[in-house]
Design an enzyme around this catalytic site. Structure first.
Site, PDB file in Angstrom:
ATOM      1  N   ARG A 246       0.825  -1.300  -0.083  1.00  0.00           N
ATOM      2  CA  ARG A 246      -0.246  -0.001   0.101  1.00  0.00           C
ATOM      3  C   ARG A 246       0.822   1.359  -0.197  1.00  0.00           C
ATOM      4  O   ARG A 246       1.889   1.440   0.671  1.00  0.00           O
ATOM      5  CB  ARG A 246      -0.865   0.068   1.352  1.00  0.00           C
ATOM      6  CG  ARG A 246      -1.942  -0.982   0.992  1.00  0.00           C
ATOM      7  CD  ARG A 246      -2.917  -0.627  -0.062  1.00  0.00           C
ATOM      8  NE  ARG A 246      -4.152  -1.763  -0.210  1.00  0.00           N
ATOM      9  CZ  ARG A 246      -4.024  -2.670  -1.087  1.00  0.00           C
ATOM     10  NH1 ARG A 246      -2.853  -2.825  -1.527  1.00  0.00           N
ATOM     11  NH2 ARG A 246      -4.978  -3.354  -0.986  1.00  0.00           N
ATOM     12  N   GLU A 275      -2.185   8.252  -4.936  1.00  0.00           N
ATOM     13  CA  GLU A 275      -2.468   7.812  -5.985  1.00  0.00           C
ATOM     14  C   GLU A 275      -3.645   8.241  -6.877  1.00  0.00           C
ATOM     15  O   GLU A 275      -4.637   8.737  -6.374  1.00  0.00           O
ATOM     16  CB  GLU A 275      -2.771   6.247  -5.903  1.00  0.00           C
ATOM     17  CG  GLU A 275      -1.604   5.327  -5.492  1.00  0.00           C
ATOM     18  CD  GLU A 275      -1.655   3.799  -5.489  1.00  0.00           C
ATOM     19  OE1 GLU A 275      -2.958   3.448  -5.824  1.00  0.00           O
ATOM     20  OE2 GLU A 275      -1.114   3.193  -5.152  1.00  0.00           O
ATOM     21  N   HIS A 294       0.383   1.055  -9.961  1.00  0.00           N
ATOM     22  CA  HIS A 294      -0.487   0.075  -9.459  1.00  0.00           C
ATOM     23  C   HIS A 294      -1.000  -0.899 -10.190  1.00  0.00           C
ATOM     24  O   HIS A 294      -2.362  -1.222 -10.395  1.00  0.00           O
ATOM     25  CB  HIS A 294      -1.682   0.719  -8.545  1.00  0.00           C
ATOM     26  CG  HIS A 294      -2.123  -0.090  -7.189  1.00  0.00           C
ATOM     27  ND1 HIS A 294      -2.684   0.593  -6.131  1.00  0.00           N
ATOM     28  CD2 HIS A 294      -2.103  -1.306  -7.019  1.00  0.00           C
ATOM     29  CE1 HIS A 294      -2.924  -0.318  -5.113  1.00  0.00           C
ATOM     30  NE2 HIS A 294      -2.681  -1.570  -5.621  1.00  0.00           N
TER      31      HIS A 294
END
Length: 334
Positions: A246, A275, A294
């Site tokens: 994360r 993000e 990601h």
């Protein structure tokens, strides 16, 4: 892992998976006495994204949802008993005040360990062999030797978070000749690929020994900025930091400063805070920082979608039969 206490069944099941007609038939067979609405589109199988959109008319009727719904809409699901996510992470649901404590939240544990771990190890190799420098040279049409490179052989990997992803990282790191140290909440529990296990209380002592730090922890109050400026300063010069868990586990501004100061050999980030990483963030300008958006998990590796479907189908059978659900997360998971 199996958790006792499957919820009482009944009501509408909203299935947001991108299923073929044959796969929908299998889901209907798994719970023949229940009404199921299928909202997913098989045309998006290869680019499965979330959050998914559930029609507003279905939300108040749904007793179960298979899919990562928008956390901001959880208050609409007044009858919800079970939420099955596509993802391994379920942090926005576990921390939401709009989700009743009795709602069973299950994730797709075991599906993403290998692809995310492979991405993290690929980042390590790429940085060690200075591939980004050669890609830049190629773009500039420059035939230039960039000098010495590194090898993982004989080095020590510190794997912070040794669940499914971290364990896969440790196995791959050890196969490359690395010694592996794992860090988890309960150090009495072993994990594949880990030579020695420690608790988080020993993290500060372990960081100076590491040559590569891999982070694979969930987002939680205790893991936010786990690698901050103070801990980055504990690392010896020449260390690589790889984050595939994360984004908020690493203070990205502190990491940019450590890279800019030349203390770290490189950083690989498949996840960032925030993000997407905003335009103008200093990490974009760091030549020894490798950033991907990601994509280590998701549905990018062939077979991942089928594995997610298998997890959801197994749990649907359990839900319909009133049996304990698999991969059920307690609220202390946060």
């Amino acid at each position: 892992m199996t958790h006792e206490g499957a919820p009482a069944t009944g009501g509408l099941i909203v299935n947001c998976l991108p299923l073929t007609e044959e796969e929908r038939r299998r889901f209907r067979q798994a719970a023949p006495e229940m009404v199921q609405e299928f909202t997913g589109d098989d045309a998006h199988r290869g680019d499965m994204v979330w959050p998914v959109t559930v029609p507003e008319s279905l939300r108040p009727l749904a007793a179960a949802v298979i899919g990562n719904v928008d956390p901001d809409t959880l208050a609409d699901y007044a009858r919800l008993q079970w939420l099955q996510t596509f993802s391994a992470g379920a942090d926005p649901y576990l921390s939401s005040p709009d989700l009743a404590p009795e709602v069973a939240v299950c994730n797709a544990a075991g599906v993403y360990g290998r692809p995310v771990a492979e991405m993290m190890i690929a980042m390590m190799w790429t940085l060690m062999k200075r591939i980004p420098d050669y890609v830049r040279n190629q773009s500039a049409g420059a035939w230039r030797d960039e000098g010495s490179v590194s090898s993982p052989a004989g080095r020590r990997a510190l794997v912070i978070g040794t669940g499914d992803i971290g364990s896969h990282v440790a196995v791959l790191a050890r196969s490359a000749g690395m010694a592996t140290t794992g860090v988890r909440r309960d150090p009495r529990r072993s994990a594949d690929g880990v030579d020695e296990m420690a608790g988080f209380d020993r993290l500060d002592d372990l960081l100076p020994r590491a040559d590569v730090v891999f982070l694979a922890v969930p987002s939680a109050p205790g893991t936010r900025h786990l690698m901050d400026a103070r801990r980055l300063a504990l690392l010896k010069p020449g260390v690589y930091v790889i984050n595939g868990g994360r984004g908020d586990a690493v203070d990205c501004l502190a990491l940019a400063a450590a890279l800019h100061g030349g203390r770290l050999a490189g950083a690989g980030l498949d996840v960032t805070e925030p993000e997407p990483l905003p335009e103008g963030h200093p990490l974009w300008r760091e030549p020894r920082c490798l950033i991907t958006p990601h994509v280590g998990g998701g549905n990018h590796l062939a077979g991942t979608g089928e594995a997610v479907i298998a997890v959801a189908l197994d749990n649907l059978r359990r839900y319909a039969e009133g049996r304990p659900l698999l991969h059920r997360l307690g609220r202390d998971h946060r």
